[in-house]
Design an enzyme around this catalytic site. Structure first.
Site, PDB file in Angstrom:
ATOM      1  N   SER A   1       0.828  -1.198   0.000  1.00  0.00           N
ATOM      2  CA  SER A   1       0.000   0.000   0.000  1.00  0.00           C
ATOM      3  C   SER A   1       0.867   1.254   0.000  1.00  0.00           C
ATOM      4  O   SER A   1       1.614   1.479  -0.942  1.00  0.00           O
ATOM      5  CB  SER A   1      -0.957  -0.055   1.194  1.00  0.00           C
ATOM      6  OG  SER A   1      -1.978   0.905   1.073  1.00  0.00           O
TER       7      SER A   1
ATOM      8  N   ASP B   1     -10.108  -5.664  -3.375  1.00  0.00           N
ATOM      9  CA  ASP B   1      -9.525  -4.605  -2.548  1.00  0.00           C
ATOM     10  C   ASP B   1     -10.440  -3.383  -2.586  1.00  0.00           C
ATOM     11  O   ASP B   1     -10.734  -2.844  -3.663  1.00  0.00           O
ATOM     12  CB  ASP B   1      -8.138  -4.247  -3.098  1.00  0.00           C
ATOM     13  CG  ASP B   1      -7.338  -3.346  -2.186  1.00  0.00           C
ATOM     14  OD1 ASP B   1      -7.926  -2.422  -1.583  1.00  0.00           O
ATOM     15  OD2 ASP B   1      -6.118  -3.546  -2.104  1.00  0.00           O
TER      16      ASP B   1
ATOM     17  N   HIS C   1      -7.238  -6.150   0.813  1.00  0.00           N
ATOM     18  CA  HIS C   1      -6.073  -5.305   1.091  1.00  0.00           C
ATOM     19  C   HIS C   1      -5.306  -5.756   2.332  1.00  0.00           C
ATOM     20  O   HIS C   1      -4.378  -5.085   2.756  1.00  0.00           O
ATOM     21  CB  HIS C   1      -6.565  -3.858   1.291  1.00  0.00           C
ATOM     22  CG  HIS C   1      -5.512  -2.805   1.114  1.00  0.00           C
ATOM     23  ND1 HIS C   1      -4.961  -2.480  -0.113  1.00  0.00           N
ATOM     24  CD2 HIS C   1      -4.912  -1.979   2.012  1.00  0.00           C
ATOM     25  CE1 HIS C   1      -4.084  -1.507   0.039  1.00  0.00           C
ATOM     26  NE2 HIS C   1      -4.018  -1.185   1.318  1.00  0.00           N
TER      27      HIS C   1
END
EC number: 3.1.2.12
Length: 301
Positions: free
Chosen positions: A169, A246, A279
């Site tokens: 991320s 995600d 995620h």
């Protein structure tokens, strides 16, 4: 101020050791913590290549070490894992070598540093802030310059000349931009669900406008999609895994933008869309062995 790292915890895993260290960072102007996973050694003179892992928003140096399961593959491949924190921190005065378990991380008492989860504490974005208020937020220099030198000076079992970088991320953003700006320092790069085009997403716009000011030309220096378009000599393939479920895929991560930029300059990119994954670290733990293998191939050449 003593800058030499001090060990504050150690746990054996897969024949090696997870060790956590505390040191004062002149770059950031505060005490910092970082983890190293040392794989098992067969001889005293053995030196391990290193893989830096940059974590995402709200994370510390502990998330990857405790949740990813990367140590099994790192042990097999003989690669040391280096996991720094995600922003400058301040440790409580009660954090001492005799009582390391009551270390309480906090901020640097900068107004607004803890007002939201996606900016300030736990959200350094791996850049060098240019705005005076955020002068301590220099995670780029910490990761690229200070930390490797600290490792070289204090851990002879590490070969910091053989290094790769990865992240998740916000940390995936950091890994990609740091790699693209320092092709001479890192053998390979990989990322999980990276923020690849921060100048065009809310997370990036919020961070960059505060850390870097209003000149958007400066923002592009920390945007992987902008940076990759400037390079024509990438030899190692960039590996990215992205979950199709995600929640941040379409409004924050924008992998299609990076893919298009890579195609324009023939940059070698392996973008894998993993159906049904989100995620989380469950996603990372599922595919981390592939990433360790990706780096091991280059680090052992």
């Amino acid at each position: 101020m003593e800058t030499k790292p001090t060990e504050i915890s150690s746990s054996k895993m897969h024949g090696g050791f997870n060790k956590r260290f505390r040191h004062f960072s002149p770059t950031l102007g505060c005490f910092m913590t970082f983890h190293i996973y040392f794989p098992p050694s067969t001889e005293s003179s053995q030196k391990f290549p290193v893989l830096y892992w940059l974590s995402g928003l709200t994370c510390t140096d502990e998330n990857f070490i405790t949740k990813s399961g990367a140590q099994r593959a790192a042990s097999t491949e003989g690669i040391a894992l280096i996991a720094p924190d995600t922003s400058p921190i301040m440790l409580s005065k009660s954090c001492t070598l005799t009582a390391p378990l009551i270390c309480i991380p906090g901020g640097l008492n900068v107004e607004g540093e803890a007002d939201s989860w996606d900016f300030g504490v736990g959200a350094g974005f791996y850049l060098n802030a240019t705005q005076e208020k955020w002068k301590n937020w220099r995670m780029y220099d910490y990761v690229v310059k200070e930390l490797p030198e600290l490792l070289k000076e204090n851990f002879p079992q590490l070969d910091t000349t053989r290094a790769s970088i990865s992240g998740h991320s916000m940390g995936g953003h950091g890994a990609l931009t740091i790699y693209l700006k320092n092709l001479d320092k890192y053998k390979t790069v990989s990322a999980f669900a990276p923020i690849v085009n921060p100048i065009n997403c809310p997370w990036g716009q919020k961070a960059f406008s505060n850390y870097l000011g209003g000149n958007k030309a400066h923002w592009e220096e920390y945007d992987a999609t902008c940076l990759v378009s400037k390079f024509h000599d990438l030899s190692a393939s960039i590996l990215i895994d992205q979950g199709t479920d995600d929640n941040f895929l379409h409004n924050q991560l924008l992998p299609n933008k990076f893919q298009e930029a890579c195609e324009k300059v023939n940059a070698p990119l392996l973008l894998r869309l993993q159906r049904g994954y989100d995620h989380s670290y469950f996603f990372i733990a599922t595919f981390i062995d592939d990433h360790i293998s990706h780096h091991a191939q280059a680090l052992k050449l």
